[in-house]
Design a protein around this motif. Sequence first.
Motif, PDB file in Angstrom:
ATOM      1  N   ALA A 127       2.331   1.703  -3.450  1.00  0.00           N
ATOM      2  CA  ALA A 127       1.311   2.176  -4.391  1.00  0.00           C
ATOM      3  C   ALA A 127       1.036   3.660  -4.173  1.00  0.00           C
ATOM      4  O   ALA A 127       0.889   4.422  -5.139  1.00  0.00           O
ATOM      5  N   TYR A 128       0.983   4.088  -2.918  1.00  0.00           N
ATOM      6  CA  TYR A 128       0.773   5.502  -2.617  1.00  0.00           C
ATOM      7  C   TYR A 128       1.936   6.336  -3.148  1.00  0.00           C
ATOM      8  O   TYR A 128       1.731   7.398  -3.731  1.00  0.00           O
ATOM      9  N   ALA A 129       3.163   5.865  -2.955  1.00  0.00           N
ATOM     10  CA  ALA A 129       4.341   6.604  -3.408  1.00  0.00           C
ATOM     11  C   ALA A 129       4.341   6.747  -4.933  1.00  0.00           C
ATOM     12  O   ALA A 129       4.659   7.821  -5.458  1.00  0.00           O
TER      13      ALA A 129
ATOM     14  N   ALA B 187       1.678   6.663  -6.934  1.00  0.00           N
ATOM     15  CA  ALA B 187       0.579   7.565  -7.298  1.00  0.00           C
ATOM     16  C   ALA B 187       0.964   9.016  -7.021  1.00  0.00           C
ATOM     17  O   ALA B 187       0.676   9.914  -7.824  1.00  0.00           O
ATOM     18  N   ASP B 188       1.627   9.263  -5.897  1.00  0.00           N
ATOM     19  CA  ASP B 188       2.058  10.612  -5.546  1.00  0.00           C
ATOM     20  C   ASP B 188       3.089  11.117  -6.555  1.00  0.00           C
ATOM     21  O   ASP B 188       3.026  12.266  -7.006  1.00  0.00           O
ATOM     22  N   TYR B 189       4.039  10.264  -6.920  1.00  0.00           N
ATOM     23  CA  TYR B 189       5.058  10.646  -7.912  1.00  0.00           C
ATOM     24  C   TYR B 189       4.400  11.007  -9.242  1.00  0.00           C
ATOM     25  O   TYR B 189       4.720  12.030  -9.850  1.00  0.00           O
TER      26      TYR B 189
ATOM     27  N   GLU C  14       0.831  -1.202   0.000  1.00  0.00           N
ATOM     28  CA  GLU C  14       0.000   0.000   0.000  1.00  0.00           C
ATOM     29  C   GLU C  14       0.865   1.250   0.000  1.00  0.00           C
ATOM     30  O   GLU C  14       0.576   2.222  -0.699  1.00  0.00           O
ATOM     31  N   GLY C  15       1.927   1.234   0.791  1.00  0.00           N
ATOM     32  CA  GLY C  15       2.837   2.374   0.839  1.00  0.00           C
ATOM     33  C   GLY C  15       3.517   2.605  -0.505  1.00  0.00           C
ATOM     34  O   GLY C  15       3.666   3.746  -0.951  1.00  0.00           O
TER      35      GLY C  15
ATOM     36  N   SER D 129       1.359  11.995  -9.797  1.00  0.00           N
ATOM     37  CA  SER D 129       0.585  13.224  -9.640  1.00  0.00           C
ATOM     38  C   SER D 129       1.501  14.448  -9.688  1.00  0.00           C
ATOM     39  O   SER D 129       1.189  15.451 -10.343  1.00  0.00           O
TER      40      SER D 129
END
Length: 75
Positions: free
Chosen positions: A34-36, A38-40, A31-32, A42
């Motif tokens: 995937a978040y990283a 997605a943030d990159y 999950e971490g 964005s």
Amino acid sequence: MAVTTFDTGAREITVKDLIARGVYSVIALLEGAAYAVADYRSRRATAAQLYALSDEMLADIGLTRDTIDEALARR
């Protein structure tokens, strides 16, 4: 069927508990990640949009081309 347990001093922990903790840790890691990602993505999309603006438009929002990446890092 016998369940193997480990005495940790506070309470016994079963193999099932250890496996559940391991699975939870792997899920949290994924999950971490995937978040990283997605943030990159964005931030890169936002940077592309900002770089596409004219210098006058950037000045209107208080940015220059040199400060775009810095501004995104503070986001």
